[in-house]
Design an enzyme around this catalytic site. Structure first.
Site, mmCIF file in Angstrom:
data_model
loop_
_atom_site.group_PDB
_atom_site.id
_atom_site.type_symbol
_atom_site.label_atom_id
_atom_site.label_comp_id
_atom_site.label_asym_id
_atom_site.label_seq_id
_atom_site.Cartn_x
_atom_site.Cartn_y
_atom_site.Cartn_z
ATOM 1 N N GLY A 11 1.120 -1.815 -0.062
ATOM 2 C CA GLY A 11 -0.093 0.095 -0.387
ATOM 3 C C GLY A 11 1.073 1.181 -0.516
ATOM 4 O O GLY A 11 0.810 2.120 -0.843
ATOM 5 N N ASN A 12 1.663 1.327 0.440
ATOM 6 C CA ASN A 12 2.937 1.857 0.911
ATOM 7 C C ASN A 12 3.350 2.797 -0.733
ATOM 8 O O ASN A 12 3.553 3.571 -1.260
ATOM 9 C CB ASN A 12 4.027 2.131 1.838
ATOM 10 C CG ASN A 12 3.319 2.359 3.326
ATOM 11 O OD1 ASN A 12 2.621 2.936 3.155
ATOM 12 N ND2 ASN A 12 4.294 1.081 4.010
ATOM 13 N N LYS A 129 -2.227 -1.882 17.090
ATOM 14 C CA LYS A 129 -1.910 -0.899 15.608
ATOM 15 C C LYS A 129 -1.916 0.104 15.269
ATOM 16 O O LYS A 129 -3.852 0.533 15.361
ATOM 17 C CB LYS A 129 -2.513 -1.635 14.932
ATOM 18 C CG LYS A 129 -2.160 -1.364 13.478
ATOM 19 C CD LYS A 129 -1.941 -2.394 12.471
ATOM 20 C CE LYS A 129 -1.765 -2.022 10.663
ATOM 21 N NZ LYS A 129 -0.532 -1.404 11.087
ATOM 22 N N LYS A 212 -1.362 -6.892 5.965
ATOM 23 C CA LYS A 212 -1.876 -7.966 4.000
ATOM 24 C C LYS A 212 -0.732 -8.962 4.101
ATOM 25 O O LYS A 212 -1.276 -9.476 2.817
ATOM 26 C CB LYS A 212 -2.191 -6.980 3.122
ATOM 27 C CG LYS A 212 -0.603 -5.786 2.846
ATOM 28 C CD LYS A 212 -0.238 -6.515 1.552
ATOM 29 C CE LYS A 212 1.257 -5.877 0.806
ATOM 30 N NZ LYS A 212 1.819 -5.388 2.186
ATOM 31 N N LYS A 274 5.667 -9.364 6.079
ATOM 32 C CA LYS A 274 6.800 -10.714 5.125
ATOM 33 C C LYS A 274 7.431 -11.576 5.221
ATOM 34 O O LYS A 274 7.637 -12.630 5.134
ATOM 35 C CB LYS A 274 7.193 -9.414 4.578
ATOM 36 C CG LYS A 274 6.297 -8.104 3.741
ATOM 37 C CD LYS A 274 7.616 -7.019 2.736
ATOM 38 C CE LYS A 274 6.435 -5.588 2.941
ATOM 39 N NZ LYS A 274 5.114 -5.889 2.855
HETATM 40 P P1 ADP Z 1 4.312 -2.322 1.961
HETATM 41 O O1 ADP Z 1 3.772 -1.177 1.911
HETATM 42 O O2 ADP Z 1 4.945 -3.020 1.343
HETATM 43 O O3 ADP Z 1 3.673 -3.968 3.708
HETATM 44 P P2 ADP Z 1 5.746 -1.554 4.706
HETATM 45 O O4 ADP Z 1 6.019 -0.011 5.278
HETATM 46 O O5 ADP Z 1 5.005 -2.181 5.804
HETATM 47 O O6 ADP Z 1 5.559 -2.309 3.062
HETATM 48 O O7 ADP Z 1 6.959 -3.012 4.159
HETATM 49 C C1 ADP Z 1 8.313 -2.146 3.690
HETATM 50 C C2 ADP Z 1 9.517 -1.555 4.304
HETATM 51 O O8 ADP Z 1 10.164 -2.673 5.350
HETATM 52 C C3 ADP Z 1 11.129 -1.158 4.170
HETATM 53 O O9 ADP Z 1 10.701 0.406 3.336
HETATM 54 C C4 ADP Z 1 11.321 -0.721 4.896
HETATM 55 O O10 ADP Z 1 12.053 0.717 5.017
HETATM 56 C C5 ADP Z 1 10.795 -1.423 6.063
HETATM 57 N N1 ADP Z 1 12.156 -2.345 6.778
HETATM 58 C C6 ADP Z 1 11.787 -2.558 7.866
HETATM 59 N N2 ADP Z 1 12.809 -3.723 8.403
HETATM 60 C C7 ADP Z 1 13.605 -4.083 6.621
HETATM 61 C C8 ADP Z 1 14.939 -4.757 6.864
HETATM 62 N N3 ADP Z 1 15.212 -5.513 7.265
HETATM 63 N N4 ADP Z 1 14.273 -4.924 4.808
HETATM 64 C C9 ADP Z 1 13.999 -4.506 4.200
HETATM 65 N N5 ADP Z 1 13.271 -3.406 4.888
HETATM 66 C C10 ADP Z 1 12.964 -3.498 6.191
HETATM 67 MG MG MG Z 2 3.447 -3.530 5.541
#
Ligand code: ADP
Ligand code: MG
Length: 312
Positions: A11-12, A129, A212, A274
Protein backbone atom coordinates in the site's frame (compact mmCIF):
# COMPACT_ATOMS: atom_id res chain seq x y z
CA UNK A 1 0.67 -27.73 -14.99
CA UNK A 2 0.25 -23.98 -14.97
CA UNK A 3 2.29 -21.97 -12.52
CA UNK A 4 0.32 -20.09 -9.85
CA UNK A 5 1.42 -17.02 -7.92
CA UNK A 6 -0.03 -14.71 -5.31
CA UNK A 7 1.34 -11.20 -5.75
CA UNK A 8 1.13 -8.78 -2.80
CA UNK A 9 1.46 -5.09 -3.67
CA UNK A 10 2.52 -2.71 -0.89
CA UNK A 11 0.00 0.00 0.00
CA UNK A 12 2.91 2.33 0.74
CA UNK A 13 4.29 1.77 -2.75
CA UNK A 14 0.96 2.89 -4.26
CA UNK A 15 1.33 6.27 -2.54
CA UNK A 16 5.04 7.00 -2.54
CA UNK A 17 6.90 8.93 0.15
CA UNK A 18 6.50 12.66 -0.45
CA UNK A 19 3.36 12.29 -2.59
CA UNK A 20 0.02 13.76 -1.53
CA UNK A 21 -1.87 10.67 -2.61
CA UNK A 22 -4.04 12.24 -5.32
CA UNK A 23 -5.96 9.76 -7.41
CA UNK A 24 -3.73 10.66 -10.42
CA UNK A 25 -0.60 9.75 -8.45
CA UNK A 26 -2.19 6.53 -7.24
CA UNK A 27 -3.29 5.52 -10.74
CA UNK A 28 0.19 6.30 -12.15
CA UNK A 29 1.83 4.17 -9.42
CA UNK A 30 -0.68 1.37 -9.96
CA UNK A 31 -0.02 1.43 -13.72
CA UNK A 32 3.71 1.06 -13.12
CA UNK A 33 3.19 -1.77 -10.64
CA UNK A 34 1.06 -3.75 -13.10
CA UNK A 35 3.85 -3.96 -15.73
CA UNK A 36 5.53 -6.95 -14.08
CA UNK A 37 2.15 -8.64 -13.60
CA UNK A 38 1.43 -8.36 -17.35
CA UNK A 39 4.80 -9.95 -18.12
CA UNK A 40 4.04 -12.84 -15.76
CA UNK A 41 0.62 -13.40 -17.34
CA UNK A 42 2.21 -13.32 -20.83
CA UNK A 43 4.61 -16.04 -19.71
CA UNK A 44 1.73 -18.25 -18.58
CA UNK A 45 1.47 -17.53 -14.85
CA UNK A 46 -1.98 -17.63 -13.23
CA UNK A 47 -2.04 -14.85 -10.69
CA UNK A 48 -4.05 -13.64 -7.72
CA UNK A 49 -3.24 -10.10 -6.70
CA UNK A 50 -3.56 -8.64 -3.24
CA UNK A 51 -2.59 -5.24 -1.89
CA UNK A 52 -2.07 -3.13 1.21
CA UNK A 53 -4.20 -0.12 2.18
CA UNK A 54 -2.39 1.73 5.01
CA UNK A 55 -2.25 5.25 3.52
CA UNK A 56 -5.63 4.86 1.76
CA UNK A 57 -7.60 3.70 4.80
CA UNK A 58 -5.90 6.46 6.79
CA UNK A 59 -7.24 9.00 4.30
CA UNK A 60 -10.77 7.52 4.46
CA UNK A 61 -10.75 7.65 8.26
CA UNK A 62 -9.64 11.29 8.08
CA UNK A 63 -12.44 12.14 5.61
CA UNK A 64 -14.93 10.52 7.99
CA UNK A 65 -13.51 12.48 10.89
CA UNK A 66 -13.67 15.86 9.16
CA UNK A 67 -17.18 15.35 7.76
CA UNK A 68 -18.75 13.69 10.80
CA UNK A 69 -21.17 16.59 11.46
CA UNK A 70 -22.44 16.45 7.88
CA UNK A 71 -22.83 12.72 7.30
CA UNK A 72 -22.50 9.74 9.66
CA UNK A 73 -18.93 8.51 10.11
CA UNK A 74 -18.44 4.92 9.01
CA UNK A 75 -16.88 2.31 11.31
CA UNK A 76 -13.39 0.97 10.63
CA UNK A 77 -14.53 -2.33 9.06
CA UNK A 78 -16.53 -0.38 6.48
CA UNK A 79 -13.59 1.96 5.80
CA UNK A 80 -11.41 -1.09 5.11
CA UNK A 81 -14.05 -2.34 2.65
CA UNK A 82 -14.11 1.09 0.98
CA UNK A 83 -10.33 1.06 0.59
CA UNK A 84 -10.46 -2.47 -0.83
CA UNK A 85 -12.97 -1.26 -3.41
CA UNK A 86 -11.00 1.84 -4.33
CA UNK A 87 -7.63 0.14 -4.73
CA UNK A 88 -9.18 -2.97 -6.29
CA UNK A 89 -10.82 -0.79 -8.92
CA UNK A 90 -7.54 0.94 -9.80
CA UNK A 91 -5.70 -2.37 -10.20
CA UNK A 92 -8.61 -3.94 -12.09
CA UNK A 93 -8.76 -1.12 -14.62
CA UNK A 94 -5.00 -0.58 -15.04
CA UNK A 95 -4.36 -4.29 -15.46
CA UNK A 96 -7.27 -4.86 -17.90
CA UNK A 97 -6.10 -1.91 -20.03
CA UNK A 98 -2.51 -3.15 -20.05
CA UNK A 99 -3.62 -6.70 -20.99
CA UNK A 100 -5.80 -5.40 -23.84
CA UNK A 101 -2.78 -3.56 -25.26
CA UNK A 102 -1.01 -6.93 -25.37
CA UNK A 103 -4.07 -8.55 -26.98
CA UNK A 104 -4.61 -10.75 -23.92
CA UNK A 105 -8.32 -11.27 -23.32
CA UNK A 106 -8.61 -12.26 -19.67
CA UNK A 107 -11.19 -11.06 -17.16
CA UNK A 108 -9.82 -9.19 -14.15
CA UNK A 109 -12.12 -9.20 -11.12
CA UNK A 110 -11.67 -7.42 -7.79
CA UNK A 111 -13.37 -9.28 -4.99
CA UNK A 112 -14.38 -7.99 -1.57
CA UNK A 113 -12.89 -10.61 0.73
CA UNK A 114 -13.61 -11.66 4.31
CA UNK A 115 -10.96 -13.24 6.47
CA UNK A 116 -11.72 -15.42 9.48
CA UNK A 117 -9.88 -14.71 12.72
CA UNK A 118 -10.12 -16.39 16.15
CA UNK A 119 -12.67 -14.96 18.54
CA UNK A 120 -10.06 -15.29 21.30
CA UNK A 121 -7.14 -13.83 19.35
CA UNK A 122 -5.05 -12.03 22.02
CA UNK A 123 -4.86 -8.84 19.94
CA UNK A 124 -8.65 -8.39 20.24
CA UNK A 125 -8.31 -7.59 23.94
CA UNK A 126 -4.94 -5.81 23.55
CA UNK A 127 -5.06 -3.59 20.45
CA UNK A 128 -1.63 -2.37 19.37
CA UNK A 129 -1.88 -1.18 15.77
CA UNK A 130 -2.00 2.63 15.37
CA UNK A 131 -4.07 3.72 12.38
CA UNK A 132 -5.59 6.77 10.73
CA UNK A 133 -5.22 10.50 11.41
CA UNK A 134 -3.63 12.25 14.39
CA UNK A 135 -5.94 13.86 17.00
CA UNK A 136 -5.38 16.52 19.67
CA UNK A 137 -5.84 15.70 23.35
CA UNK A 138 -9.47 16.91 23.60
CA UNK A 139 -10.47 14.87 20.56
CA UNK A 140 -8.63 11.87 21.98
CA UNK A 141 -10.55 12.16 25.27
CA UNK A 142 -13.84 12.34 23.34
CA UNK A 143 -12.92 9.31 21.22
CA UNK A 144 -12.02 7.37 24.36
CA UNK A 145 -15.50 8.14 25.71
CA UNK A 146 -16.89 6.74 22.46
CA UNK A 147 -15.05 3.50 23.18
CA UNK A 148 -11.90 3.83 21.07
CA UNK A 149 -8.48 2.97 22.43
CA UNK A 150 -6.04 5.83 21.86
CA UNK A 151 -2.25 6.07 22.00
CA UNK A 152 -0.06 9.14 22.34
CA UNK A 153 2.68 9.38 19.71
CA UNK A 154 5.21 12.17 19.07
CA UNK A 155 2.92 13.79 16.44
CA UNK A 156 -0.31 13.46 18.44
CA UNK A 157 -2.95 10.94 19.46
CA UNK A 158 -3.96 8.01 17.25
CA UNK A 159 -6.51 5.25 17.43
CA UNK A 160 -5.14 1.80 18.16
CA UNK A 161 -7.01 -1.20 16.85
CA UNK A 162 -6.56 -4.96 17.09
CA UNK A 163 -4.67 -6.71 14.32
CA UNK A 164 -5.70 -10.35 14.70
CA UNK A 165 -3.91 -13.20 12.98
CA UNK A 166 -5.75 -14.29 9.79
CA UNK A 167 -6.76 -17.95 9.82
CA UNK A 168 -8.73 -18.54 6.63
CA UNK A 169 -9.96 -16.67 3.56
CA UNK A 170 -13.77 -17.08 3.47
CA UNK A 171 -13.89 -16.82 -0.34
CA UNK A 172 -10.67 -18.90 -0.79
CA UNK A 173 -12.31 -21.84 -2.56
CA UNK A 174 -14.21 -19.55 -4.95
CA UNK A 175 -10.99 -17.66 -5.73
CA UNK A 176 -9.23 -20.95 -6.53
CA UNK A 177 -12.06 -21.92 -8.90
CA UNK A 178 -11.95 -18.50 -10.59
CA UNK A 179 -8.22 -18.91 -11.08
CA UNK A 180 -8.76 -22.34 -12.64
CA UNK A 181 -11.25 -20.67 -15.03
CA UNK A 182 -8.52 -18.28 -16.21
CA UNK A 183 -9.84 -15.28 -14.26
CA UNK A 184 -7.31 -12.88 -12.75
CA UNK A 185 -8.53 -12.19 -9.23
CA UNK A 186 -7.72 -9.25 -6.97
CA UNK A 187 -8.58 -10.38 -3.45
CA UNK A 188 -8.07 -9.81 0.26
CA UNK A 189 -7.11 -6.17 -0.30
CA UNK A 190 -5.91 -4.35 2.79
CA UNK A 191 -5.75 -7.76 4.46
CA UNK A 192 -9.49 -8.26 3.87
CA UNK A 193 -12.32 -7.69 6.33
CA UNK A 194 -11.76 -9.43 9.66
CA UNK A 195 -14.72 -11.60 10.65
CA UNK A 196 -15.45 -14.17 13.34
CA UNK A 197 -17.62 -17.25 12.95
CA UNK A 198 -20.78 -17.21 15.03
CA UNK A 199 -22.27 -20.29 16.68
CA UNK A 200 -25.06 -20.40 14.08
CA UNK A 201 -22.42 -20.52 11.31
CA UNK A 202 -22.82 -16.88 10.27
CA UNK A 203 -20.09 -14.27 10.20
CA UNK A 204 -19.70 -11.05 12.17
CA UNK A 205 -17.39 -8.15 11.24
CA UNK A 206 -14.84 -6.75 13.70
CA UNK A 207 -13.37 -3.32 14.33
CA UNK A 208 -9.87 -4.47 13.47
CA UNK A 209 -7.41 -4.65 10.60
CA UNK A 210 -5.52 -7.63 9.23
CA UNK A 211 -1.93 -7.46 8.05
CA UNK A 212 -1.99 -7.80 4.26
CA UNK A 213 1.15 -9.97 4.03
CA UNK A 214 -0.21 -12.51 6.53
CA UNK A 215 -3.55 -12.54 4.67
CA UNK A 216 -1.68 -12.90 1.35
CA UNK A 217 -0.05 -16.04 2.75
CA UNK A 218 -3.44 -17.57 3.66
CA UNK A 219 -4.60 -16.69 0.14
CA UNK A 220 -1.53 -18.40 -1.36
CA UNK A 221 -2.31 -21.54 0.67
CA UNK A 222 -5.98 -21.44 -0.41
CA UNK A 223 -5.17 -21.33 -4.13
CA UNK A 224 -2.18 -23.71 -3.81
CA UNK A 225 0.22 -21.17 -5.30
CA UNK A 226 3.84 -22.12 -5.81
CA UNK A 227 5.13 -18.55 -5.55
CA UNK A 228 4.35 -15.75 -3.10
CA UNK A 229 5.70 -12.54 -4.62
CA UNK A 230 5.78 -9.67 -2.11
CA UNK A 231 6.35 -6.33 -3.82
CA UNK A 232 7.17 -3.31 -1.68
CA UNK A 233 9.25 -0.12 -1.69
CA UNK A 234 12.69 -1.65 -0.96
CA UNK A 235 14.85 -3.68 -3.39
CA UNK A 236 15.62 -6.53 -1.02
CA UNK A 237 15.47 -7.79 2.53
CA UNK A 238 18.45 -6.75 4.66
CA UNK A 239 20.01 -7.77 7.94
CA UNK A 240 20.85 -4.93 10.36
CA UNK A 241 18.56 -2.76 8.23
CA UNK A 242 19.30 0.95 8.37
CA UNK A 243 22.57 0.54 10.31
CA UNK A 244 26.19 0.73 9.12
CA UNK A 245 26.27 -3.09 9.36
CA UNK A 246 23.39 -3.45 6.83
CA UNK A 247 23.78 -6.63 4.78
CA UNK A 248 21.84 -7.67 1.68
CA UNK A 249 20.04 -11.00 1.53
CA UNK A 250 19.97 -12.20 -2.11
CA UNK A 251 19.03 -15.81 -1.52
CA UNK A 252 18.22 -17.53 1.75
CA UNK A 253 16.71 -20.78 2.98
CA UNK A 254 13.74 -21.13 5.30
CA UNK A 255 15.90 -22.36 8.17
CA UNK A 256 18.39 -19.49 7.96
CA UNK A 257 15.58 -16.97 7.70
CA UNK A 258 13.83 -18.44 10.75
CA UNK A 259 17.01 -17.84 12.78
CA UNK A 260 17.15 -14.19 11.75
CA UNK A 261 13.41 -13.78 12.37
CA UNK A 262 13.77 -15.09 15.88
CA UNK A 263 16.67 -12.72 16.55
CA UNK A 264 14.55 -9.66 15.72
CA UNK A 265 16.02 -8.49 12.41
CA UNK A 266 12.61 -7.66 11.03
CA UNK A 267 10.38 -5.13 12.82
CA UNK A 268 6.68 -5.80 13.42
CA UNK A 269 4.42 -3.75 11.19
CA UNK A 270 6.80 -3.59 8.20
CA UNK A 271 9.29 -6.34 7.25
CA UNK A 272 8.32 -8.64 10.16
CA UNK A 273 4.96 -9.80 8.77
CA UNK A 274 6.44 -10.31 5.29
CA UNK A 275 9.07 -12.65 6.75
CA UNK A 276 6.50 -14.45 8.92
CA UNK A 277 4.31 -14.85 5.82
CA UNK A 278 7.31 -16.31 3.95
CA UNK A 279 8.04 -18.77 6.77
CA UNK A 280 4.42 -19.91 6.99
CA UNK A 281 4.07 -20.29 3.22
CA UNK A 282 7.19 -22.44 2.84
CA UNK A 283 6.27 -24.52 5.89
CA UNK A 284 2.84 -25.19 4.42
CA UNK A 285 4.29 -26.53 1.16
CA UNK A 286 4.84 -23.40 -0.95
CA UNK A 287 7.94 -23.50 -3.18
CA UNK A 288 9.33 -19.99 -3.04
CA UNK A 289 8.86 -16.47 -1.80
CA UNK A 290 10.38 -13.38 -3.40
CA UNK A 291 10.49 -9.95 -1.76
CA UNK A 292 11.33 -7.19 -4.25
CA UNK A 293 10.70 -3.63 -5.37
CA UNK A 294 7.21 -3.03 -6.73
CA UNK A 295 8.52 -1.94 -10.12
CA UNK A 296 10.89 -4.88 -10.52
CA UNK A 297 8.73 -7.94 -9.93
CA UNK A 298 9.55 -9.50 -13.29
CA UNK A 299 13.29 -8.85 -12.93
CA UNK A 300 13.09 -10.48 -9.48
CA UNK A 301 11.47 -13.60 -10.94
CA UNK A 302 14.39 -13.74 -13.38
CA UNK A 303 16.77 -13.66 -10.39
CA UNK A 304 18.15 -10.21 -11.24
CA UNK A 305 17.01 -8.47 -8.06
CA UNK A 306 14.99 -9.04 -4.87
CA UNK A 307 15.45 -11.60 -2.10
CA UNK A 308 14.64 -15.21 -2.93
CA UNK A 309 13.55 -17.45 -0.05
CA UNK A 310 13.35 -21.20 -0.61
CA UNK A 311 12.64 -24.28 1.46
CA UNK A 312 16.25 -25.55 1.20
P1 ADP B 1 4.23 -2.36 2.45
O1 ADP B 1 3.22 -1.28 2.23
O2 ADP B 1 4.87 -2.82 1.19
O3 ADP B 1 3.75 -3.48 3.32
P2 ADP B 1 5.92 -1.61 4.72
O4 ADP B 1 6.30 -0.20 5.02
O5 ADP B 1 4.95 -2.28 5.62
O6 ADP B 1 5.44 -1.61 3.21
O7 ADP B 1 7.23 -2.52 4.67
C1 ADP B 1 8.32 -2.15 3.86
C2 ADP B 1 9.34 -1.37 4.70
O8 ADP B 1 10.00 -2.24 5.60
C3 ADP B 1 10.47 -0.75 3.91
O9 ADP B 1 10.14 0.51 3.40
C4 ADP B 1 11.60 -0.67 4.95
O10 ADP B 1 11.74 0.66 5.42
C5 ADP B 1 11.13 -1.54 6.10
N1 ADP B 1 12.08 -2.52 6.62
C6 ADP B 1 12.20 -2.81 7.94
N2 ADP B 1 13.11 -3.74 8.15
C7 ADP B 1 13.61 -4.09 6.94
C8 ADP B 1 14.59 -5.04 6.53
N3 ADP B 1 15.22 -5.83 7.40
N4 ADP B 1 14.86 -5.13 5.20
C9 ADP B 1 14.21 -4.35 4.32
N5 ADP B 1 13.27 -3.42 4.66
C10 ADP B 1 12.96 -3.29 5.96
MG1 MG C 1 3.14 -3.33 5.36
Amino acid sequence: MKKKAVIALGGNALIKKGQKGTIYEQFANTRRSTKSIVKMIKKGWDVVITHGNGPQVGAILLQNKVAKDLTPAMPLGICVAESEGLIGYMIQQCLSNALKKEQIEKPVIALITQVIVDQDDPSLSHPTKPIGPYYNEDEAIQLRKEGFQMTCQPRGWRMVVPSPDPKQIVEGESIRKMLDEGIIVIASGGGGMPVVEKENGGLDGLEAVIDKDLAAERLAEAVEAELLLILTDVEKVYLHYGTPKQMTLDKITLKELQNYYETNHFPPGSMGPKILAAIRFLESGGKKVIVANIEKGWEAIQGETGTLITRD
